[in-house]
Enzyme design. Structure first.
Site, PDB file in Angstrom:
ATOM      1  N   LYS A 137       0.837  -1.211   0.000  1.00 10.30           N
ATOM      2  CA  LYS A 137       0.000   0.000   0.000  1.00 10.30           C
ATOM      3  C   LYS A 137       0.866   1.254   0.000  1.00 10.30           C
ATOM      4  O   LYS A 137       1.897   1.291   0.659  1.00 10.30           O
ATOM      5  CB  LYS A 137      -0.888   0.007   1.240  1.00 10.30           C
ATOM      6  N   LYS A 220      -7.718   2.020  -3.894  1.00  6.46           N
ATOM      7  CA  LYS A 220      -8.262   2.314  -2.568  1.00  6.46           C
ATOM      8  C   LYS A 220      -8.610   3.805  -2.507  1.00  6.46           C
ATOM      9  O   LYS A 220      -7.774   4.632  -2.163  1.00  6.46           O
ATOM     10  CB  LYS A 220      -7.239   1.951  -1.490  1.00  6.46           C
TER      11      LYS A 220
HETATM   12  P1  13P Z   1      -8.930   4.524   7.562  1.00  8.60           P
HETATM   13  O1  13P Z   1      -9.966   3.510   7.176  1.00  8.60           O
HETATM   14  O2  13P Z   1      -8.820   4.745   9.055  1.00  8.60           O
HETATM   15  O3  13P Z   1      -9.026   5.785   6.766  1.00  8.60           O
HETATM   16  O4  13P Z   1      -7.528   3.869   7.211  1.00  8.60           O
HETATM   17  C1  13P Z   1      -7.367   3.237   6.012  1.00  8.60           C
HETATM   18  C2  13P Z   1      -6.005   3.445   5.532  1.00  8.60           C
HETATM   19  O5  13P Z   1      -5.298   2.507   5.247  1.00  8.60           O
HETATM   20  C3  13P Z   1      -5.528   4.819   5.361  1.00  8.60           C
HETATM   21  O6  13P Z   1      -4.346   4.831   4.670  1.00  8.60           O
END
Ligand code: 13P
Length: 341
Positions: A137, A220
């Site tokens: 990620k 995402k």
């Molecule tokens: P949140 O769902 O708390 O926004 O976190 C997801 C995430 O990986 C942010 O980078």
């Protein structure tokens, strides 16, 4: 690069009824979360907390497809010496790793940020792959405010996301491409849509320029929501309809799956929004969750750092994971939300 294998992993990450647990809080962020429940952020406490989540057998095997880990966690062992990565694999979920190194001020663009971490990324990805990570990620952050975002910020962040994604695929790791438009401002939902569309369009343009295979990635994104400080707050149906429309306008159908961030929405809003989108149906990609706060706020509170509370923490986590699993199929009801409490 073996694209068929990348595509298989991306599809497993967004398999029906499953979504991702974002447990990749940096040491600074997890300290903030622990401060809120009066738990000291030591290496052992961080391990114990995450071990509690990963040992939640029902949640991990039925509702969670994969876990995004922080660098410290991927190298940690459970109390009995088992690598935490093994616990995830044994439950049938896929280990993943956050590889960005956080944000830095963007020169010449006051108030705007660029995500760092490309230096030596190829070497780091090889080490993470050897440890078991099959996806990664990288989070880019775009803020909405007076005169921002600038095209400069959108452009450099999209460029970095695509550099990261190309390096991941070369290392046989599925990139989660996360361009997050923050919901902190006082803007309305339509301004969120307008900015998010610009960000998504630029991101996919960069992905194409850098020859990233869209079949081997996961997007995402943020949902289309009103800014937290906005006087008018869009309801569930409007959020669902505008998010789906925005994504249909910007995201190619060859992307195997979309997994939303929760971004500061309440637990129940994050679930209700996902559910409403999946009830619209006829979508070119599965829509699921990759939540951090919306999956962890409840278990953190129930656990509060006490070993005796581990079963309560696991129950709270399992409930949220179950509710979001239902939402990913458009089968969540407020009845079930309350019944299981
Ligand atoms: P949140 O769902 O708390 O926004 O976190 C997801 C995430 O990986 C942010 O980078």
């Amino acid at each position: 690069m073996n694209l068929a294998e990348l595509n298989k992993i991306a599809r497993a990450m967004t398999a029906p009824g499953k979504g991702l647990l974002a447990a990749d809080e940096s040491s600074g962020t997890i300290k903030k979360r622990f401060d809120a429940i009066s738990v000291e952020s030591t290496e052992d406490n961080r391990r114990d907390y995450r071990e509690m989540l990963f040992r939640s057998r029902e949640a991990m095997s039925s509702y969670i497809s994969g876990v995004i880990l922080y660098d410290e966690t991927i190298w940690q062992n459970a109390k009995d010496g088992t690598p935490l990565v093994r616990l995830i694999e044994e439950a049938g979920a896929i280990p993943g790793i956050k590889v960005d190194e956080g944000t830095q001020a963007l020169p010449n663009c006051p108030g705007e940020l660029v995500t760092a971490g490309l230096d030596k990324l190829a070497e780091r990805l090889a080490q993470y792959y050897a440890r078991g990570a099959r996806f990664a990620k990288w989070r880019a952050v775009i803020d909405i405010g007076a005169g921002i975002p600038s095209m400069t910020a959108i452009s450099v962040n999209a460029h970095a996301l695509a550099r990261y994604a190309a390096l991941c695929q070369a290392a046989q790791i599925v990139p989660i491409v996360e361009p997050e438009v923050l919901m902190d401002g006082d803007h309305d939902i339509d301004r969120c849509v307008e900015v998010t569309q610009r960000v998504l369009n630029k991101t996919f343009q960069e992905l194409r320029v850098q020859r990233v295979a869209l079949e081997g990635m996961i997007l995402k994104p943020n949902m289309a929501v009103s800014g937290k400080k906005s006087k008018t707050q869009a309801g569930v149906a409007e959020v669902a309809e505008k998010t789906v429309r925005m994504l249909k306008n910007c995201v190619p159908a060859s992307v195997p799956g979309i997994a939303f961030l929760s971004g500061g929405q309440s637990d129940e809003d994050a679930t209700a929004h996902l559910d409403a989108m999946n009830r619209i149906g006829s979508l070119p990609w599965p829509l699921t969750f990759s939540y951090g706060r919306a999956l962890q706020a409840a278990p953190q509170k129930a656990w509060s750092g006490k070993a005796n509370n581990v079963p309560a923490g696991q129950q709270a986590f399992t409930h949220r994971a179950h509710m979001n699993s239902l939402a990913s199929k458009g089968e969540w009801t407020t009845d079930q939300e309350q019944k299981a409490l």
